[in-house]
Design a protein around this motif. Sequence first.
Motif, PDB file in Angstrom:
ATOM      1  N   TRP A  97       0.709  -1.355  -0.236  1.00 54.91           N
ATOM      2  CA  TRP A  97       0.143   0.184  -0.176  1.00 54.91           C
ATOM      3  C   TRP A  97       0.648   1.352   0.231  1.00 54.91           C
ATOM      4  CZ3 TRP A  97       0.126   3.672   3.826  1.00 54.91           C
ATOM      5  CH2 TRP A  97       0.797   3.693   5.008  1.00 54.91           C
ATOM      6  N   ILE A  98       2.057   1.228   0.665  1.00 60.77           N
ATOM      7  CA  ILE A  98       3.107   2.027   0.565  1.00 60.77           C
ATOM      8  C   ILE A  98       3.307   2.859  -0.738  1.00 60.77           C
ATOM      9  CG2 ILE A  98       5.073   3.431   1.710  1.00 60.77           C
ATOM     10  CD1 ILE A  98       4.757   2.022   3.711  1.00 60.77           C
ATOM     11  N   ILE A  99       3.977   1.468  -1.605  1.00 66.31           N
ATOM     12  CA  ILE A  99       4.208   1.585  -2.904  1.00 66.31           C
ATOM     13  C   ILE A  99       3.113   2.192  -3.794  1.00 66.31           C
ATOM     14  CG2 ILE A  99       5.333   0.698  -4.661  1.00 66.31           C
ATOM     15  CD1 ILE A  99       6.743   0.333  -1.460  1.00 66.31           C
ATOM     16  N   VAL A 100       1.935   1.863  -3.812  1.00 66.11           N
ATOM     17  CA  VAL A 100       0.383   1.982  -4.415  1.00 66.11           C
ATOM     18  C   VAL A 100       0.737   3.629  -4.144  1.00 66.11           C
ATOM     19  CG1 VAL A 100      -2.048   1.699  -4.433  1.00 66.11           C
ATOM     20  CG2 VAL A 100      -0.432  -0.060  -4.749  1.00 66.11           C
ATOM     21  N   VAL A 101       0.801   4.066  -2.691  1.00 65.66           N
ATOM     22  CA  VAL A 101       0.314   5.114  -2.740  1.00 65.66           C
ATOM     23  C   VAL A 101       1.479   6.203  -2.847  1.00 65.66           C
ATOM     24  CG1 VAL A 101       0.654   7.405  -0.763  1.00 65.66           C
ATOM     25  CG2 VAL A 101      -0.775   5.250  -0.427  1.00 65.66           C
ATOM     26  N   LEU A 102       2.930   5.916  -2.874  1.00 58.91           N
ATOM     27  CA  LEU A 102       4.295   6.767  -4.043  1.00 58.91           C
ATOM     28  C   LEU A 102       3.988   7.041  -5.606  1.00 58.91           C
ATOM     29  CD1 LEU A 102       7.428   4.971  -2.093  1.00 58.91           C
ATOM     30  CD2 LEU A 102       5.976   7.655  -2.094  1.00 58.91           C
TER      31      LEU A 102
END
Length: 195
Positions: A97-102
Amino acid sequence: MNAGDARDRVLTVPNVLSAARLVLIGVFGYLLLVSHSYGWAVAVLMLSGASDWADGKIARVLNQSSRLGELLDPAVDRLYMIVIPITFALAGIVPWWIIVVLLARDGILATTLPMLRSRGLSALPVTYIGKAATFALMSAFPLILLGQWDALWSTVIGALGWGFLVWGLGMYLWSFVLYLIQVGMVVRQLPKVHR
């Protein structure tokens, strides 16, 4: 050499450093995902971070700025901000989810480029908070990687890395909001350029 010729240089120390950083992206992926050599992967990240700082400094001090460098350095930075987090997620170190946000943030910003170009701009100026966010994120990943060993020092460094990641993610999102506000101002205040 006149100023025009100097700007057209290809073989400069900063450009060589940027090209080396580009190659190191693949080396990092191999070290983390294939050979699971976390120590070497950290070394590659640290070397890449140091060379990113050095190429800008050398370009200014030795007057080795070039058109290629102005394109290559930010392109390699963008690739790092895409490939490194994805590699961490593929390795199961950072949640997706962190990667998706970035990536979503950068993807949405990319969609604003045609609007800026229609007003005669190639990009908006980089903000201090955007630079700070990139610094925090670039610092977070090697620290999180150093936190993968089963030792107290590793646990402490890993916690620092997660702190940098949360801090960097917050600033990254805040700089995104500021950027969108700037894009809105450009669209409202600057007329379209007719070509």
